[in-house]
Design a protein around this motif. Structure first.
Motif, PDB file in Angstrom:
ATOM      1  N   SER A 190       0.850  -1.190   0.000  1.00  0.00           N
ATOM      2  CA  SER A 190       0.000   0.000   0.000  1.00  0.00           C
ATOM      3  C   SER A 190       0.883   1.236   0.000  1.00  0.00           C
ATOM      4  O   SER A 190       2.070   1.167   0.341  1.00  0.00           O
ATOM      5  CB  SER A 190      -0.929   0.005   1.216  1.00  0.00           C
ATOM      6  N   GLY A 191       0.302   2.338  -0.407  1.00  0.00           N
ATOM      7  CA  GLY A 191       1.029   3.602  -0.370  1.00  0.00           C
ATOM      8  C   GLY A 191       1.763   3.965  -1.641  1.00  0.00           C
ATOM      9  O   GLY A 191       2.450   4.995  -1.691  1.00  0.00           O
TER      10      GLY A 191
ATOM     11  N   ASN B  42      -3.523  -5.349  -4.871  1.00  0.00           N
ATOM     12  CA  ASN B  42      -2.196  -4.875  -4.422  1.00  0.00           C
ATOM     13  C   ASN B  42      -1.433  -5.977  -3.678  1.00  0.00           C
ATOM     14  O   ASN B  42      -0.809  -5.735  -2.638  1.00  0.00           O
ATOM     15  CB  ASN B  42      -2.332  -3.642  -3.515  1.00  0.00           C
ATOM     16  N   THR B  43      -1.486  -7.162  -4.226  1.00  0.00           N
ATOM     17  CA  THR B  43      -0.890  -8.308  -3.554  1.00  0.00           C
ATOM     18  C   THR B  43      -0.129  -9.181  -4.548  1.00  0.00           C
ATOM     19  O   THR B  43      -0.566  -9.350  -5.693  1.00  0.00           O
ATOM     20  CB  THR B  43      -1.979  -9.148  -2.858  1.00  0.00           C
TER      21      THR B  43
END
Length: 115
Positions: A24-25, A76-77
């Motif tokens: 994340s981010g 996001n993995t």
């Protein structure tokens, strides 16, 4: 920015584990994602890598045919499926996100293969 690995543990030789790396981010879909591993006293070794779109993958010779890397950009993995594990796969496994000169690393997850 957060890169968090999970899924490590103790497994018997011949067994399987699936590692997860949640990010994340940053714009995950732009980044090449990789799994590295490190044994105490040795350098960090590239295990597997997947391109941003998920089409192209690269594996270390030592894991070809046993490990698979895949990703879901909507989640996001990135995952590392590890089959037919051997004692020499014992290491701390790290997830890395790379885009040009930017590199983000997770904290690592321990994988121990032992009977």
């Amino acid at each position: 920015v957060r890169v968090v690995e999970s899924g490590g543990g103790l497994v018997q030789p011949g067994g399987s584990l699936r590692l997860s790396c949640a990010a994340s981010g940053f714009t995950f879909s732009m980044y090449v994602m990789s799994w590295y591993r490190q044994v105490s006293g040795k350098g960090r070794e590239l295990v597997a890598e997947i391109a941003s779109a998920g089409v192209s993958t690269t594996y270390a010779d030592s894991v070809k045919g046993r490990f698979s890397i895949f990703r879901d950009n909507a989640k996001n993995t990135v995952w590392l499926q590890m089959n037919s594990l051997k004692s020499e796969d014992t290491a701390v496994y790290y997830c890395r996100a790379n885009y040009l000169s930017r590199n983000y690393w997770g904290q690592g997850t321990q994988v121990t293969v032992s009977s």
